[in-house]
Scaffold this motif. Structure first.
Motif, short mmCIF file in Angstrom:
data_model
loop_
_atom_site.label_atom_id
_atom_site.label_comp_id
_atom_site.label_asym_id
_atom_site.label_seq_id
_atom_site.Cartn_x
_atom_site.Cartn_y
_atom_site.Cartn_z
N VAL A 194 -3.53 9.75 -6.35
CA VAL A 194 -5.12 8.65 -5.25
C VAL A 194 -5.30 9.61 -4.34
CG1 VAL A 194 -5.14 7.08 -3.48
CG2 VAL A 194 -4.08 6.30 -5.58
N ARG A 195 -4.59 10.47 -4.21
CA ARG A 195 -4.59 11.81 -2.41
C ARG A 195 -5.78 12.33 -3.44
NH1 ARG A 195 0.82 12.08 -2.25
NH2 ARG A 195 1.34 14.31 -3.10
N HIS A 208 -6.67 7.21 0.18
CA HIS A 208 -5.29 7.19 0.87
C HIS A 208 -6.03 7.96 2.09
CE1 HIS A 208 -1.16 10.07 1.49
NE2 HIS A 208 -2.38 10.58 2.32
N ALA A 243 1.06 8.41 -4.09
CA ALA A 243 0.87 9.12 -5.34
C ALA A 243 0.09 9.82 -5.44
CB ALA A 243 -0.31 7.68 -5.87
N LEU A 266 0.61 3.80 -2.77
CA LEU A 266 -1.03 4.79 -3.24
C LEU A 266 -0.14 5.35 -1.71
CD1 LEU A 266 -3.33 1.61 -3.25
CD2 LEU A 266 -2.72 3.72 -4.54
N GLN A 267 0.06 6.02 -1.03
CA GLN A 267 0.15 6.64 -0.07
C GLN A 267 0.91 7.68 -0.57
OE1 GLN A 267 -0.50 7.33 3.15
NE2 GLN A 267 -2.06 5.46 2.44
N SER A 327 -5.94 4.10 4.33
CA SER A 327 -4.58 3.12 3.48
C SER A 327 -4.00 3.59 4.22
CB SER A 327 -4.74 3.18 2.38
OG SER A 327 -3.79 4.48 1.39
N MET A 365 0.83 -1.49 0.19
CA MET A 365 -0.14 -0.47 -0.13
C MET A 365 0.81 1.25 0.28
SD MET A 365 -2.87 -0.98 2.45
CE MET A 365 -3.71 0.32 2.52
#
Length: 87
Positions: free
Chosen positions: A74-75, A82, A71, A68-69, A85, A65
């Motif tokens: 995604v945010r 975000h 990206a 993703l933090q 996760s 994950m």
């Protein structure tokens, strides 16, 4: 492409690649084969296999994950994903 954008892409790609390498290395322990453990720690690992597998599972999930933090897409697009996760 600006220098800032290029450095972000390089940083993100490096982080994602290193996370993937660690996930692949750690997932070898899911084979339940004690011969894969470090010799010096084999007895401890065998005695505490349940805790070891919980630890490895948590690490694999966290490292999977992690990209993703960082990206930005995604945010911006899914801020709740975000935030969820991260916790």
């Amino acid at each position: 492409m600006t220098t800032r954008r290029l450095s972000r892409r390089i940083g993100w790609s490096t982080m994602a690649l290193l996370s993937l390498v660690i996930v692949i290395a750690a997932s070898q322990y899911f084979a339940f084969d004690s011969s894969r453990y470090f010799e010096e720690q084999r007895a401890v690992y065998v005695a505490r296999q349940g805790v070891l597998y919980l630890h490895i599972t948590g690490a694999v999930v966290a490292l999977t994950m992690l990209p993703l933090q960082f990206a930005a897409y995604v945010r911006r697009r899914w801020p709740l994903v975000h935030r969820a996760s991260w916790r």
